[in-house]
Design a protein around this motif. Sequence first.
Motif, short mmCIF file in Angstrom:
data_model
loop_
_atom_site.label_atom_id
_atom_site.label_comp_id
_atom_site.label_asym_id
_atom_site.label_seq_id
_atom_site.Cartn_x
_atom_site.Cartn_y
_atom_site.Cartn_z
N LYS A 1 -9.93 -0.23 2.38
CA LYS A 1 -11.66 -0.16 2.21
C LYS A 1 -11.78 0.95 3.20
O LYS A 1 -12.07 2.13 3.26
CB LYS A 1 -12.09 -1.23 3.13
CG LYS A 1 -13.19 -1.62 3.18
CD LYS A 1 -13.39 -2.90 3.85
CE LYS A 1 -15.04 -2.39 4.54
NZ LYS A 1 -15.25 -3.73 4.90
N LYS B 1 -7.20 6.12 -4.79
CA LYS B 1 -6.71 4.59 -4.94
C LYS B 1 -6.21 3.83 -5.83
O LYS B 1 -5.76 3.15 -6.07
CB LYS B 1 -8.08 3.52 -4.44
CG LYS B 1 -8.60 3.65 -3.11
CD LYS B 1 -9.96 3.43 -2.25
CE LYS B 1 -10.57 3.67 -1.21
NZ LYS B 1 -12.12 2.83 -1.76
N PHE C 1 -4.42 0.82 -4.19
CA PHE C 1 -5.52 0.73 -3.33
C PHE C 1 -6.51 -0.46 -3.47
O PHE C 1 -6.99 -0.12 -4.92
CB PHE C 1 -5.43 1.81 -2.14
CG PHE C 1 -4.88 2.40 -1.50
CD1 PHE C 1 -4.48 1.59 0.26
CD2 PHE C 1 -4.17 3.11 -1.88
CE1 PHE C 1 -3.63 2.40 0.76
CE2 PHE C 1 -3.31 3.89 -0.78
CZ PHE C 1 -2.79 3.62 0.19
N LYS C 2 -7.12 -1.27 -3.47
CA LYS C 2 -7.96 -2.21 -3.55
C LYS C 2 -8.84 -2.14 -2.68
O LYS C 2 -9.11 -1.49 -1.56
CB LYS C 2 -7.62 -3.91 -3.50
CG LYS C 2 -5.76 -4.20 -3.65
CD LYS C 2 -6.15 -4.19 -5.83
CE LYS C 2 -5.08 -4.65 -6.23
NZ LYS C 2 -4.89 -4.21 -7.44
N ASP D 1 -9.85 -8.62 3.21
CA ASP D 1 -10.12 -7.25 3.64
C ASP D 1 -8.89 -6.44 3.20
O ASP D 1 -8.00 -7.25 2.98
CB ASP D 1 -10.52 -7.57 5.27
CG ASP D 1 -11.08 -5.98 5.85
OD1 ASP D 1 -11.03 -5.34 4.70
OD2 ASP D 1 -11.52 -5.35 6.63
N LYS D 2 -9.10 -5.36 2.44
CA LYS D 2 -7.73 -4.99 2.26
C LYS D 2 -8.24 -3.12 3.19
O LYS D 2 -9.41 -2.60 3.31
CB LYS D 2 -7.96 -4.17 0.79
CG LYS D 2 -8.24 -5.77 0.01
CD LYS D 2 -7.26 -6.56 -0.11
CE LYS D 2 -7.13 -7.88 -1.01
NZ LYS D 2 -6.29 -8.02 -0.64
N PHE E 1 0.56 -1.45 0.29
CA PHE E 1 0.33 0.15 0.05
C PHE E 1 0.96 1.31 0.02
O PHE E 1 1.45 1.64 0.94
CB PHE E 1 -1.12 0.09 1.09
CG PHE E 1 -1.75 -1.37 1.02
CD1 PHE E 1 -2.46 -1.98 0.49
CD2 PHE E 1 -1.65 -2.50 2.33
CE1 PHE E 1 -3.75 -2.57 0.68
CE2 PHE E 1 -2.16 -3.35 2.19
CZ PHE E 1 -3.04 -3.74 1.87
#
Length: 338
Positions: A295, A332, A337-338, A291-292, A11
């Motif tokens: 989010k 993102k 970023f996912k 999970d990312k 990230f």
Amino acid sequence: MRKIHFFIGLFATTLFLISCGSNESITDDGNGNGGGSTSDVTNVNKNTISTGQPKEMARLEFPKAKGGTSDVIVHSTSAYGMTYALEWDHTLRSQRWSCFEIYKSNSVKNWSRSNWRQTSWGGDPFQKDRLVPLSEQPNVTGEFSGSYYLGNGSFYERGHICASEDRVYSKDANEQTFYMTNMQPQYGSFNQKGTWFKMEDDLRRKANSIKNDKDTLFVVKGGTIDSPENIIEYINGRQTVYTATTGYIPVPKYFFVAILEKAFDTESNKHKYSAFGYWFPHENKEFEKGDKLGKYVVNIKTLEDKTGIDFFCNLPDEIEKEVENVDAEVIKKLWGFK
């Protein structure tokens, strides 16, 4: 113009790059990396330092101080300067935020948390902060750690805001992270295996990637305490309490992080600034598979709206406006970023 960012990893923290013009518009912070206060530029909302307030409030990592019933407290060491600072609310009996810098020379590891086990007391040096009235602080044990039963076999933990592992460049600095003013009650799973843990781990990887002496990461972290709708409950030991006479400890419903990056571009001989935020629901669960962190990414303007805190107010107004208004979806996409 070439975009640069000095952190690598899953990230990226560098989310938007702009020129601050001349480097002379930012004064040095004492660390030799030019990360200090602003001067000779338009800055309407910067911190105004009154008599008796710490001069460090002019540094770039500081949000706008709320004042009123709160004071800014600065902890430092002679060798490294400011360890971190916090804004303590004397009425709410909690900190509003902690802020600190990460740069090359304070990203070294000269101390380990595990070393505290070799001391005479044999454990982490949790203690009350001597710069804040002792009666306003939760007890080291028996308040929100090891006594308040959540009903599912767990307790609220003493959650570091400025993480212990982010201040391991000296023993003294690491000890200061164990002051109770740097703690807020957190669910154990959130603190140890949840989104807060994942964020801290990712931030540490980024910090370890700093190679340029002129690059700095400015960090603000905290939990929501200012409005009842952003608080899970008020606790005091085993009792749920919310009265002016008995005192209380707010359990934040959300935790937040604001990150500002300053990266030096050798081609233009200027610094570039970028910023983004995290907004985490305080949940009693681990970081789930799939999970990312992306989010939870928001831009700084959104984070300011959610918290009521004016982040990075000491930036020149033009730069501040640019870095805080980048659309979250653009953030993102630009930085993976996912």
